[in-house]
Design a protein around this motif. Structure first.
Motif, PDB file in Angstrom:
ATOM      1  N   TYR A  68      38.230  72.804 109.278  1.00 21.81           N
ATOM      2  CA  TYR A  68      37.693  72.559 110.610  1.00 21.81           C
ATOM      3  C   TYR A  68      38.325  71.291 111.170  1.00 21.81           C
TER       4      TYR A  68
ATOM      5  N   HIS B  20      26.248  69.035 109.888  1.00 16.09           N
ATOM      6  CA  HIS B  20      26.199  70.424 110.335  1.00 16.09           C
ATOM      7  C   HIS B  20      27.053  71.307 109.419  1.00 16.09           C
TER       8      HIS B  20
ATOM      9  N   ASP C  58      26.103  74.549 107.281  1.00 15.14           N
ATOM     10  CA  ASP C  58      26.835  75.812 107.397  1.00 15.14           C
ATOM     11  C   ASP C  58      27.317  76.303 106.033  1.00 15.14           C
TER      12      ASP C  58
ATOM     13  N   GLU D 218      31.189  83.667 108.913  1.00 15.31           N
ATOM     14  CA  GLU D 218      30.793  82.274 108.739  1.00 15.31           C
ATOM     15  C   GLU D 218      29.392  82.043 109.276  1.00 15.31           C
TER      16      GLU D 218
ATOM     17  N   HIS E 271      26.545  79.674 110.923  1.00 14.95           N
ATOM     18  CA  HIS E 271      26.532  78.567 111.879  1.00 14.95           C
ATOM     19  C   HIS E 271      25.089  78.131 112.112  1.00 14.95           C
TER      20      HIS E 271
ATOM     21  N   HIS F 205      33.331  80.435 115.782  1.00 18.75           N
ATOM     22  CA  HIS F 205      32.698  79.301 115.139  1.00 18.75           C
ATOM     23  C   HIS F 205      33.345  77.991 115.619  1.00 18.75           C
TER      24      HIS F 205
ATOM     25  N   HIS G 125      31.776  74.899 118.162  1.00 20.10           N
ATOM     26  CA  HIS G 125      31.752  73.462 117.910  1.00 20.10           C
ATOM     27  C   HIS G 125      32.442  72.656 118.994  1.00 20.10           C
TER      28      HIS G 125
END
Ligand SMILES: [Zn+2]
Ligand SMILES: [Zn+2]
Length: 319
Positions: free
Chosen positions: A206, A224, A228, A265, A267, A297, A301
Motif C-alpha cells: 500500500y 487501519h 484490515d 481484501e 476493508h 481498496h 484510501h
C-alpha cells in the motif's frame, strides 16, 4: 482474580515436582486463572484473547496468563502483550508489558536477547507516560531450571508492576493496574507498536495515499491496515461478505481463473478519527467491514473518508 493469582503462586512449587499430565494445577492455570482475568477485563474482554499456560508436555519454568490483542498476536510466542508471570520461587508475580521470545529467537539466533531489550526500550520511549506510571523496568525469576524463557521474559519486559504475594494489593487495585496496563498496550499499538520509528509507509503493498499526512494520520492509516490485515477478521469478512468487490463487483476468480479464486481484501469501515488511543476496538464483521478488490481498496484510501463507499460507488458509476 486475587484469589486465583495467589492459588497459582502458592501451589505451583509443590505441583511442578509431580507429573505434569492432567495435573489439577496445570488445568487451573488454563481455566480458573484465565477465567478470573476475563472477568477482571469486564466488557472489554470481548476485544481480547486471554490464555493461561503452565507448560506443554512438561512444566513451564514460569507459569503465565496473558491478554492478547488479536490485531497484534494470538500467541505468547510472538508480538507483544500484557502478561502475569509467576516467579513463584521468589514469591513474586510480575504484571508485565512483555514480548514473545520464541519468534525473536528463531529470527535472530544468539543475539535475540539484545533484540528484545532494544524493543523493550522502544516501547518505553513510545509510551513514556505509561512507562512513568509503571516504574518497574527489571524483573527477576530466581533459580528456575529452564533458563531460556525466563531470560527472554526479563529481556522482553518493557514496564509493569511486581507484586510480592505477602503484600498483594486488593482485588480492586489489581484490576485497576490491569486496566491501566491494557490502556498502555493499546496506546502502544496506536502509536506504531514495534515498527521502527523512522518507518514511513511508502512503497510495498500500500502507498500512503495522501501527500503531507501528519503523524497522527499516518498512525491511523497504519492502524487501519492492521485491522484490515487481522487474519481472523479478514477471513471472517470474506466468509460473511463473499469474494466479490462491494464497490465495482469485480470477482478475482472470474477475472483471473483459479489464480484469483477466493482472493479479496477486507476493508475496515469505522472512521479511525473517532477511535481513541488506548480504547479497545471491537470488530463487528457485518457492520465494520466491507470486501473490496485491490483497486477499489486503494481508491477507498484516497477518499477523504475511507469508510464512505457510497462515494466511491458513485464515482465508478459516473465514469
Ligand atoms: Zn472493486
Ligand atoms: Zn482498508
Amino acid at each position: 482474580m486475587r484469589d486465583e493469582l495467589l492459588h497459582v503462586s502458592n501451589g505451583f512449587g509443590a505441583a511442578q515436582v509431580q507429573d505434569f499430565a492432567q495435573h489439577p494445577m496445570a488445568n487451573y492455570v488454563r481455566d480458573a486463572l484465565r477465567a478470573s482475568i476475563v472477568d477482571a477485563l469486564g466488557i472489554a474482554a470481548g476485544a481480547y484473547r486471554v490464555r493461561g499456560g503452565a507448560g506443554a508436555g512438561r512444566w513451564a519454568a514460569v507459569p503465565w496468563v496473558a491478554v492478547f490483542d488479536p490485531l497484534i498476536t494470538t500467541s505468547a510466542t510472538r508480538g507483544y502483550y500484557v502478561v502475569y508471570l509467576f516467579a513463584y520461587e521468589l514469591g513474586l508475580i510480575h504484571l508485565s508489558l512483555n514480548q514473545g521470545t520464541t519468534a525473536v529467537q528463531a529470527e535472530f539466533g544468539a543475539g535475540y536477547l539484545d533484540v528484545l531489550r532494544d524493543r523493550a526500550a522502544l516501547i518505553r520511549a513510545r509510551v513514556p507516560d505509561a512507562a512513568a506510571e509503571f516504574p518497574v523496568h527489571v524483573i527477576e525469576f530466581g533459580d528456575v531450571v529452564d533458563g531460556d524463557l525466563p531470560n527472554g521474559y526479563a529481556a522482553g519486559h518493557a514496564f509493569g508492576k511486581t507484586y510480592h504475594i505477602n503484600e498483594l494489593p486488593t482485588e480492586e487495585d489489581l484490576r485497576a493496574d490491569l486496566s491501566e496496563l491494557m490502556t498502555a498496550y493499546l496506546t502502544l499499538t496506536f502509536r506504531g507498536g514495534l515498527n521502527p520509528p523512522e518507518e514511513v509507509v511508502v512503497g510495498g503493498e500500500y502507498d500512503v495515499p495522501i501527500a503531507g499526512m501528519n503523524v497522527v494520520e499516518i498512525r491511523r492509516y497504519k492502524y487501519h491496515l492492521r485491522i484490515d490485515r487481522n487474519p481472523s477478521a479478514s477471513h471472517r469478512a470474506r466468509l460473511h461478505h463473499g469474494t466479490t468487490c462491494q464497490v465495482c463487483n469485480l470477482n478475482f476468480e472470474e477475472r483471473y481463473g483459479e489464480l484469483g479464486a477466493g482472493y479479496i481484501e477486507a476493508h475496515h469501515l469505522r472512521p479511525l478519527a473517532e477511535l481513541e488511543e488506548g480504547v479497545p476496538v471491537e470488530l463487528n464483521i457485518e457492520r465494520d467491514f466491507a470486501v473490496l478488490c485491490a483497486n477499489c481498496h486503494r481508491m477507498a484510501h484516497r477518499l477523504e473518508n475511507p469508510a464512505d463507499l457510497d462515494a466511491l460507488r458513485g464515482i465508478v458509476r459516473d465514469r
